[in-house]
Design a protein around this motif. Structure first.
Motif, short mmCIF file in Angstrom:
data_model
loop_
_atom_site.label_atom_id
_atom_site.label_comp_id
_atom_site.label_asym_id
_atom_site.label_seq_id
_atom_site.Cartn_x
_atom_site.Cartn_y
_atom_site.Cartn_z
N THR A 144 45.77 38.40 38.97
CA THR A 144 45.73 39.69 39.67
C THR A 144 44.32 39.95 40.18
O THR A 144 44.14 40.44 41.31
N VAL A 145 43.32 39.62 39.36
CA VAL A 145 41.92 39.77 39.79
C VAL A 145 41.66 38.90 41.01
O VAL A 145 41.07 39.34 42.00
N GLU A 146 42.12 37.64 40.96
CA GLU A 146 41.94 36.74 42.10
C GLU A 146 42.59 37.29 43.36
O GLU A 146 42.05 37.17 44.46
N ILE A 168 36.57 45.76 41.25
CA ILE A 168 36.52 44.30 41.12
C ILE A 168 35.33 43.74 41.91
O ILE A 168 34.62 42.85 41.45
N HIS A 213 43.08 40.53 44.05
CA HIS A 213 42.23 41.64 44.51
C HIS A 213 41.01 41.11 45.27
O HIS A 213 40.64 41.65 46.31
N ILE A 238 36.40 39.28 34.42
CA ILE A 238 36.76 40.58 35.01
C ILE A 238 38.10 41.05 34.43
O ILE A 238 38.25 42.21 34.05
N ALA A 239 39.06 40.14 34.36
CA ALA A 239 40.38 40.47 33.84
C ALA A 239 40.30 41.03 32.43
O ALA A 239 40.98 42.01 32.09
N ALA A 267 36.82 35.52 37.42
CA ALA A 267 38.08 36.27 37.43
C ALA A 267 38.56 36.51 36.00
O ALA A 267 39.05 37.60 35.67
N ARG A 314 40.61 49.98 42.90
CA ARG A 314 40.59 48.76 42.07
C ARG A 314 39.81 47.65 42.77
O ARG A 314 39.05 46.93 42.13
N GLU A 315 39.99 47.51 44.07
CA GLU A 315 39.25 46.48 44.82
C GLU A 315 37.75 46.74 44.76
O GLU A 315 36.96 45.81 44.61
#
Length: 106
Positions: free
Chosen positions: A43-45, A20, A47, A33-34, A30, A16-17
């Motif tokens: 959660t994106v932030e 992203i 990661h 991406i989310a 973010a 996942r990282e």
């Protein structure tokens, strides 16, 4: 400053990282991406922050620079043209890709 190889980067980053990171390299926020990966912007932030800490980058730009320098991300000769929302202007950027990883991803 120590230099990390592609294997060292990929060994410490989750799938996942890495996903992203590729979106960050393309300049997405973010929130954008989310929406693409169906998770919360916070959660994106998280990661992004975890990835930044793992590769010892100072900020997002440094994170992307280190990923490209290590070979984890590749800038291709192809270009992507996008229309800027709300205007007739277009933006052209280089394509960012993730080469095949040799190391296993957690």
């Amino acid at each position: 400053m120590s230099s990390l190889s592609n294997e060292a980067f990929s060994a410490c980053l989750t799938a996942r990282e890495l996903e992203i990171l590729a979106f960050v390299a393309r300049g997405l926020s973010a929130k954008q991406i989310a929406q693409r990966v169906s998770i919360a912007p916070r959660t994106v932030e998280r990661h992004i922050e975890n990835t930044r800490l793992k590769v010892r980058a100072r900020n997002r730009a440094h994170l992307v620079t280190r990923a490209i320098a290590s070979g984890l991300l590749k800038v291709s000769g192809e270009h992507e043209t996008r229309t800027i929302p709300g205007s007739a202007k277009t933006s052209t950027t280089s394509m960012i890709t993730m080469p095949e990883l040799k190391a296993s991803i957690k």
